[in-house]
Design an enzyme around this catalytic site. Structure first.
Site, short mmCIF file in Angstrom:
data_model
loop_
_atom_site.label_atom_id
_atom_site.label_comp_id
_atom_site.label_asym_id
_atom_site.label_seq_id
_atom_site.Cartn_x
_atom_site.Cartn_y
_atom_site.Cartn_z
N ALA A 56 0.84 -1.19 0.00
CA ALA A 56 0.00 0.00 0.00
C ALA A 56 0.88 1.24 0.00
O ALA A 56 1.18 1.81 1.05
CB ALA A 56 -0.91 -0.02 1.23
N GLU A 57 1.28 1.69 -1.20
CA GLU A 57 2.22 2.82 -1.29
C GLU A 57 1.61 4.11 -0.75
O GLU A 57 2.31 4.95 -0.18
CB GLU A 57 2.67 3.02 -2.74
CG GLU A 57 3.64 1.95 -3.26
CD GLU A 57 2.96 0.65 -3.64
OE1 GLU A 57 1.71 0.60 -3.69
OE2 GLU A 57 3.67 -0.34 -3.91
N PHE A 80 9.97 -0.46 -6.07
CA PHE A 80 10.53 0.06 -7.31
C PHE A 80 10.05 1.51 -7.45
O PHE A 80 8.93 1.81 -7.04
CB PHE A 80 10.05 -0.75 -8.53
CG PHE A 80 10.70 -2.11 -8.64
CD1 PHE A 80 11.81 -2.31 -9.45
CD2 PHE A 80 10.20 -3.18 -7.91
CE1 PHE A 80 12.41 -3.56 -9.54
CE2 PHE A 80 10.81 -4.43 -7.98
CZ PHE A 80 11.91 -4.63 -8.80
N ALA A 81 10.90 2.35 -8.01
CA ALA A 81 10.54 3.76 -8.16
C ALA A 81 9.22 3.91 -8.93
O ALA A 81 8.46 4.84 -8.68
CB ALA A 81 11.64 4.51 -8.91
N ASP A 82 8.97 2.98 -9.84
CA ASP A 82 7.75 3.03 -10.66
C ASP A 82 6.48 3.09 -9.79
O ASP A 82 5.49 3.67 -10.19
CB ASP A 82 7.69 1.78 -11.55
CG ASP A 82 8.99 1.55 -12.30
OD1 ASP A 82 9.00 1.72 -13.51
OD2 ASP A 82 10.00 1.21 -11.65
N ILE A 84 5.87 4.66 -7.19
CA ILE A 84 5.63 5.94 -6.54
C ILE A 84 4.39 6.62 -7.12
O ILE A 84 3.78 7.49 -6.49
CB ILE A 84 6.87 6.87 -6.65
CG1 ILE A 84 6.75 8.05 -5.67
CG2 ILE A 84 7.09 7.36 -8.05
CD1 ILE A 84 6.76 7.68 -4.22
N HIS A 124 9.22 -1.55 -14.09
CA HIS A 124 10.30 -1.80 -13.13
C HIS A 124 11.59 -1.14 -13.62
O HIS A 124 12.68 -1.58 -13.25
CB HIS A 124 10.55 -3.30 -12.96
CG HIS A 124 9.46 -4.01 -12.22
ND1 HIS A 124 8.27 -4.34 -12.79
CD2 HIS A 124 9.38 -4.45 -10.93
CE1 HIS A 124 7.50 -4.96 -11.91
NE2 HIS A 124 8.15 -5.04 -10.77
#
Lengths: 321, 347
Positions: A56-57, A80-82, A84, A124
């Site tokens: 749960a970002e 992974f930055a994705d 965000i 990714h």
């Protein structure tokens, strides 16, 4: 020490010296994080300072913000930055604007394993730093070396603002370097000359610092010495040092792994055009990924990410201009 | 775990057991009057053209807001929303600063950087909402997480509405709070209309509080026009959280007695619905209760009304003297400095 060890090292040292620092994210505890940055941390710091969250970002970044408001120093990990994108609101709507609105600082760090080069595919591999560099109130670090990764992470955790810390995954275990054992900080807003040169300046950051250096070494055989200027942080970025490089070299290549249109390179190129136009002996060159999602298949990905040969070609063009 | 529907509060004895003495009861009345008075005067300011942008009120929600805020401990924190003026008033936000906020003046809590109820005074344990309403729920959960990590005896409260209940933020926040059994109370101001959207188009179950079971904590539905019942249920939930009993979802059912904002005449709300809920006006209802159960005399009432009137008149005058922000300061304060962390709660 590898780049990833340096990140791990910095985080561990900050947690040892400041009880307020804690880590939260998906699989960061027992598993040690998808890339093992926090491996062994739970044993040392306990389950309430190395917190495994649900997938749960939004909750991760939102909760980091709330904890920061209560005096903690959270370091949130995006797997992974994705991912965000799922927490956009909490960075952009809440964290970035709260100090401007009500003078309550949000000292959070969001660690973002970013970048491609190993067939991670569209979700990714991304480098979304320019999207966030556009948001007033956020700070952005993109270290290229183990030394800077360690020092910048310490600075990020100390910083009273929300900091996005982009760690290039392709550097994690590939790049090694000398790193002091003790704690130190690398300040935000100061570029580093990764490779000296006076014939052109290459302005870049992250993994492209290494691509640029290989290309510059190649051109050196032909007597053309390009400087590789590693910005290290994009917000704030070292405008003065970039302009100094342009004035000295008169030729400039702006290079990044992110896509071209609206990439942070556009901001740098525009600034050079505005403030150093009369020093230029050629057009500001930009080399970046094409405007497509990051592709999966190795042939496509190689065509997407700027390669050493692409930088060599660009430098030759600059040299000939 | 079925949702519990709270009983109304009856006798003075019951109220005393809940921890309120007569002074407290009169204080609650005063806070409700100030809350409505601020919004009524704000409306006049708006019509006079003194408020830039739009204007929002929480008419009908005064009992829900004041009742919950009265139950908070001095070190508890929360993220109230735009129908919760009563929370700001009860926690001690000075009315003149609220008027200054409305008018975009330098002395508003956001110094003209943000408008209307997008404000809060952190020293009072309140943290300013954003327009993306449920975005504050994970933030409140993070506050509760900080308390849990440190072992503080403090509770965080996060407000949301029947509209924001539909966003994913609400789910992620409640799930994390439930998994970690955090000292947290989720307060739902269910005023039955999300702008023009009725509840049956917002959620498919009887109560929003029904969802609590899915997150492993208690759900309570309370009549949000009954300030003492709201207080009692909020107090229970807050103290339960403080003692390690985990979160509660407290749903306060009210009706939004005006449009979404000042431009909206709420034509879509059935007239009978307004008439029905007007009979449960929270302030009138509480005034009657005070007369019937706490021996409120007409003289006392007159005195409270005149004190509130004077307070608000003075507040308006003082707010009007507050300057508009200097445009030269626009770019100051986008980024915090280390000194900004030298506040008690950031140490």
């Amino acid at each position: 020490m590898t780049y990833i060890q340096a990140i791990s090292d910095a985080l561990r040292l900050e947690m040892r010296r400041d009880q307020r620092v804690f880590v939260l994210g998906e699989d960061v505890g027992v598993y040690g994080g998808a890339f093992k940055v926090s491996l062994g941390f739970q044993e040392e710091f306990g389950p309430w300072r190395v917190i495994d969250t649900p997938l749960a970002e939004t909750a991760i970044v939102g909760a980091a913000t709330g904890a920061a408001l209560m005096g903690m120093r959270p370091v949130a990990e995006m797997q992974f930055a994705d991912f965000i994108s799922c927490a956009w609101d909490h960075l952009v709507t809440v964290a970035a604007k709260q100090y401007f609105r009500v003078r309550t600082p949000i000292p959070i760090v969001v660690r973002l394993p970013s970048g491609g080069g190993f067939s991670g595919g569209p979700f990714h591999s991304q480098n979304p730093e320019s999207s966030f560099a556009h948001i007033p109130g956020l700070k952005i670090a993109c270290p290229a070396t183990p030394h800077d990764a360690k020092g910048l992470l310490a600075s990020a955790i100390e910083d009273p603002n929300p900091v996005l810390f982009f760690e290039h995954k392709h550097l994690y275990r590939r790049i090694k370097g000398e790193v002091p054992e003790d704690r130190y900080t690398v300040p935000f807003g100061y570029a580093n000359v990764h490779r000296p040169g006076d014939d052109a300046t290459i302005v870049t950051w992250g993994a492209m610092v290494h691509t640029a250096t290989e290309a510059a070494d190649e051109l050196a055989k032909e007597g053309f010495e390009a400087e590789v200027l590693d910005l290290r942080t994009l917000m704030p970025w070292d405008k003065e040092r970039v302009l100094e490089g342009v004035q000295r070299c008169s030729k400039v290549l702006v290079l990044h792994e992110d896509t071209r249109t609206g990439g942070f390179g556009a901001e740098i190129a525009a600034t050079i055009a505005e403030e150093a136009f009369e020093h230029l002996d050629g057009p500001v060159m930009r080399l970046a990924a094409p405007d497509t999602p990051v592709p999966f298949s190795p042939t496509l990905e190689k065509a997407f990410i700027p390669q050493v040969a692409d930088v060599v070609t660009a430098l030759r063009e600059l040299a000939a201009y | 775990m079925a949702v519990r529907e709270a009983e109304p509060v009856g006798s003075l004895q019951e109220v005393k057991e809940a921890g309120l003495d007569r002074e407290d009861l009169l204080g609650i009345y005063r806070h409700m009057l100030i809350t409505r008075g601020i919004e009524e005067r704000g409306h006049i300011l708006y019509k006079q053209g003194k408020i830039p942008g739009s204007f929002y009120t929480g008419r009908g929600n005064e009992a829900a807001a004041v009742g919950v805020a009265t139950a908070m401990g001095p070190n508890d924190v929360g993220t109230p929303l735009h129908r919760d003026m009563g929370v700001h008033v009860t926690r001690g936000t000075e009315p003149w600063r609220i008027f200054a906020q409305y008018m975009g003046r330098e002395d508003g809590p956001t110094r003209g950087r943000d408008g209307n109820v997008h404000m809060a005074v952190a020293e009072l344990g309140l943290h300013a909402q954003v327009s993306h309403l449920p975005a504050m729920l994970p933030v409140a959960v993070g506050m509760a997480l900080a308390f849990k990590i440190r072992g503080d005896s403090r509770v965080a409260l996060g407000w949301f509405g029947d509209g924001s209940a539909a966003r994913g933020d609400a789910h992620e926040a409640m799930n994390l709070a439930g998994v970690r059994q955090l000292p947290m109370v989720f307060v739902c101001d269910n005023n039955q209309w999300a702008y023009s959207t009725p509840t049956y188009l917002s959620y498919p179950v009887e109560h929003i509080a029904d969802r609590a079971a899915a997150y492993g904590f208690e759900g309570v539905v309370v009549d949000g026009t009954d300030v003492l019942a709201v207080y009692r249920e909020a107090k229970r939930a807050i103290e339960k959280a403080r003692e390690g009993g985990g979160p509660t979802l407290l749903e306060c059912v009210t009706l939004r007695m005006e449009g979404h904002a000042v431009h909206d005449d709420a034509f879509y709300v059935p007239k009978e619905m307004f008439e029905q809920w007007a009979a449960y006006d929270p302030i009138e209802r509480y005034r009657t209760w005070l007369h019937d159960h706490a021996d409120l005399t007409d003289e006392e009432e007159e005195q409270i009304l005149s004190v509130v009137k004077r307070l608000l008149n003075d507040a308006l005058d003082r707010a009007d003297e507050s300057p508009l922000p200097d445009p030269a300061t626009l770019e100051h304060g986008v980024y915090a400095s280390q000194e900004d962390l030298d506040t008690p709660h950031h140490k």
